[in-house]
Design a protein around this motif. Structure first.
Motif, short mmCIF file in Angstrom:
data_model
loop_
_atom_site.label_atom_id
_atom_site.label_comp_id
_atom_site.label_asym_id
_atom_site.label_seq_id
_atom_site.Cartn_x
_atom_site.Cartn_y
_atom_site.Cartn_z
N TYR A 159 29.73 22.62 123.52
CA TYR A 159 30.95 22.57 122.72
C TYR A 159 30.63 22.15 121.28
O TYR A 159 29.65 21.44 121.03
N ASN A 160 31.47 22.58 120.36
CA ASN A 160 31.35 22.15 118.98
C ASN A 160 31.78 20.69 118.86
O ASN A 160 32.69 20.23 119.55
N VAL A 161 31.14 19.98 117.95
CA VAL A 161 31.45 18.57 117.73
C VAL A 161 32.78 18.42 117.02
O VAL A 161 33.06 19.12 116.03
N ILE A 162 33.63 17.54 117.53
CA ILE A 162 34.87 17.18 116.86
C ILE A 162 34.66 15.82 116.20
O ILE A 162 34.45 14.82 116.88
N LYS A 163 34.70 15.79 114.87
CA LYS A 163 34.42 14.55 114.14
C LYS A 163 35.70 13.71 114.02
O LYS A 163 36.37 13.68 112.99
N VAL A 164 36.00 13.02 115.10
CA VAL A 164 37.26 12.29 115.20
C VAL A 164 37.40 11.23 114.10
O VAL A 164 38.41 11.20 113.38
N ASP A 165 36.42 10.35 113.96
CA ASP A 165 36.52 9.27 112.97
C ASP A 165 36.64 9.82 111.55
O ASP A 165 37.40 9.30 110.73
N GLU A 166 35.89 10.89 111.27
CA GLU A 166 35.92 11.50 109.94
C GLU A 166 37.29 12.09 109.64
O GLU A 166 37.83 11.94 108.54
N VAL A 167 37.88 12.74 110.63
CA VAL A 167 39.21 13.35 110.46
C VAL A 167 40.25 12.27 110.20
O VAL A 167 41.08 12.40 109.28
N LEU A 168 40.23 11.21 110.98
CA LEU A 168 41.22 10.14 110.82
C LEU A 168 41.10 9.47 109.45
O LEU A 168 42.11 9.10 108.84
N LYS A 169 39.88 9.34 108.98
CA LYS A 169 39.68 8.75 107.65
C LYS A 169 40.21 9.67 106.55
O LYS A 169 40.92 9.24 105.63
N LYS A 170 39.89 10.95 106.64
CA LYS A 170 40.33 11.91 105.62
C LYS A 170 41.85 12.04 105.60
O LYS A 170 42.43 12.29 104.54
N ALA A 171 42.48 11.85 106.76
CA ALA A 171 43.93 11.99 106.83
C ALA A 171 44.66 10.93 106.02
O ALA A 171 45.84 11.09 105.68
N THR A 172 43.96 9.85 105.67
CA THR A 172 44.59 8.75 104.93
C THR A 172 44.21 8.74 103.45
O THR A 172 44.62 7.83 102.71
N LEU A 173 43.43 9.73 102.99
CA LEU A 173 42.94 9.69 101.61
C LEU A 173 44.04 9.92 100.58
O LEU A 173 43.93 9.52 99.43
N PHE A 174 45.10 10.63 100.98
CA PHE A 174 46.28 10.73 100.11
C PHE A 174 47.49 11.00 100.98
O PHE A 174 47.37 11.46 102.12
N ASN A 175 48.65 10.68 100.45
CA ASN A 175 49.90 10.91 101.18
C ASN A 175 50.53 12.22 100.75
O ASN A 175 50.48 12.60 99.57
N HIS A 176 51.11 12.91 101.72
CA HIS A 176 51.82 14.15 101.41
C HIS A 176 53.19 14.09 102.06
O HIS A 176 53.35 13.54 103.15
N SER A 177 54.17 14.68 101.40
CA SER A 177 55.51 14.78 101.97
C SER A 177 56.01 16.22 101.81
O SER A 177 55.82 16.84 100.76
N TYR B 262 43.87 17.46 106.21
CA TYR B 262 44.40 16.54 107.21
C TYR B 262 45.63 15.75 106.78
O TYR B 262 46.52 15.49 107.62
N PRO B 263 45.78 15.34 105.52
CA PRO B 263 47.03 14.69 105.14
C PRO B 263 48.26 15.59 105.32
O PRO B 263 49.36 15.09 105.59
N TYR B 264 48.08 16.90 105.18
CA TYR B 264 49.20 17.83 105.39
C TYR B 264 49.58 17.86 106.87
O TYR B 264 50.77 17.87 107.21
N ILE B 265 48.57 17.87 107.73
CA ILE B 265 48.84 17.86 109.17
C ILE B 265 49.47 16.52 109.56
O ILE B 265 50.42 16.48 110.36
N LYS B 266 48.96 15.44 108.99
CA LYS B 266 49.51 14.11 109.28
C LYS B 266 50.99 14.03 108.90
O LYS B 266 51.79 13.38 109.59
#
Length: 376
Positions: free
Chosen positions: A170-188, A262-266
């Motif tokens: 399986y391809n690697v899912i970079k969970v910690d990296e994704v969660l960190k990137k999701a917080t780099l900016f806020n989107h609404s 990721y902030p858009y998905i968040k």
């Protein structure tokens, strides 16, 4: 920004450099991800990318034509490419996707072990000549890696072809990296209505044309919502035209490719993947790690990632199924809460250390076989 280049870069960053000495060869030096190539990796570039060419349209056309000619020559005479670029006698040569099969199989380095990587569900492809060509090429590799169990099994089911020298990784899912990137900016999204996000290359088989029709029907039936699609591709113009025709310009958002999606998905409430075909899409694991309730077509190896009805909803590639699942998410909060709760430990499904171990084991085994062949 595709999945395969991301997988390659991740392996280059994380496989043990005390065991392997990697060289990365790029046909074209272009794309958002070139800046992410590890600095310690030897890089060989066959041809320049479009970004490195003249801004003058006429000169650029000449440059592109000359580039195409050189690539065709290299394709026809791979020994010439190896000589011009000073390529070494590598122990192992890897084709990370089917677009690189010919280059690796035609390598003049006859003693290297050839490894192919296949991430594509052949079940959706109606072009039998293309499918059979890929199946036959995979037989020529010393070893094949498949991106999901389904990717390998469907070839056996439909064409009765097995690959005894192969494995599933399986391809690697970079969970910690994704969660960190999701917080780099806020989107609404600046709406009071539910928002479905989606991410994928804009290709016809990704199903966004079907999703847009379902979106229109849901709006007409009194279920207001917004859909935000992250990704670029050759379907963009068609989707823009369809969006205008359906009158959903303000509710079906085409956000194009994003360096950090990721902030858009968040910021969305739900996630939907409407693809007609996939193998083992990274985005599924990434979204599950972000704990977004997810709807996905049951294609490729996605059922190996999502437990249907528990930590996500699997549907057929069918507009009626898509409609009903989206409607359920907007009207059944108990279902949404159940899925949300079940995603709490979803990250445990994606053990990156085990995946790196499996890939390393394949490379080491192939190297040992090369040494044995040389001794005999």
């Amino acid at each position: 920004m595709g999945g395969v280049p991301r997988v390659v870069l991740d392996l280059l960053r994380n496989l043990p450099n005390d065991k392997f000495d990697f060289t990365l060869m790029l046909n074209l030096y272009q794309g958002e991800l070139v800046k992410d190539i590890p600095k310690n990796i030897k890089l060989i570039v066959v041809e320049k990318g479009k970004e490195q060419m003249s801004s003058n349209p006429f000169i650029q056309k000449l440059q592109l034509a000359f580039r195409r000619l050189k690539l065709e020559i290299y394709d026809k005479f791979p020994a010439f490419l190896y000589k011009v670029k000073g390529l070494e006698n590598y122990d192992i040569e890897v084709a990370p996707g089917y677009t690189e099969f010919d280059m690796v199989l035609n390598s003049p380095n006859k003693k290297s072990r050839k490894i192919g990587w296949f991430h594509t569900d052949v079940g959706y492809d109606k072009d039998q000549q293309r499918v059979m060509s890929r199946i036959e090429k995979m037989k020529k590799f010393d070893f094949m890696i498949f991106g999901s169990k389904q990717t390998r099994q469907v070839i056996d089911d439909l064409y009765q072809v097995k690959y005894s020298k192969s494995t599933v990784i399986y391809n690697v899912i970079k969970v910690d990296e994704v969660l960190k990137k999701a917080t780099l900016f806020n989107h609404s999204f600046n709406t009071d209505y539910p928002v479905f996000s989606s991410m994928g290359r804009l290709h016809h088989r990704k199903g966004y044309h079907a999703l847009m029709k379902v979106h229109k029907q849901l709006l007409e039936d009194g279920f207001p919502h917004v859909i935000a699609v992250i990704g670029g591709g050759n379907e963009m113009e068609n989707l823009i035209s369809q969006r205008k025709e359906l009158g959903v310009d303000n509710t079906f958002l085409l956000l194009d490719s994003q360096t950090n999606p990721y902030p858009y998905i968040k910021a969305s409430d739900f996630f939907i993947l409407p693809s007609q075909s996939e193998s083992y899409p990274l985005v599924i694991g990434e979204v599950m790690a972000m704990r977004k309730p997810i709807i996905s077509t049951n294609v490729g190896g996605i059922s190996e990632m999502i437990d249907d009805g528990i930590d996500g909803i699997l549907i057929n590639y069918d507009e009626k199924d898509m409609y009903n699942a989206m409607k359920d998410f907007m009207t059944n909060p108990d279902l949404v809460d159940k899925i949300y709760d079940a995603t709490e430990k979803a990250y445990e499904k994606f053990d990156e250390k085990e995946i790196y171990r499996q890939v390393s084991e394949v490379f080491e085994q192939q190297y040992q076989l090369k040494l044995q062949n040389e001794q005999s």
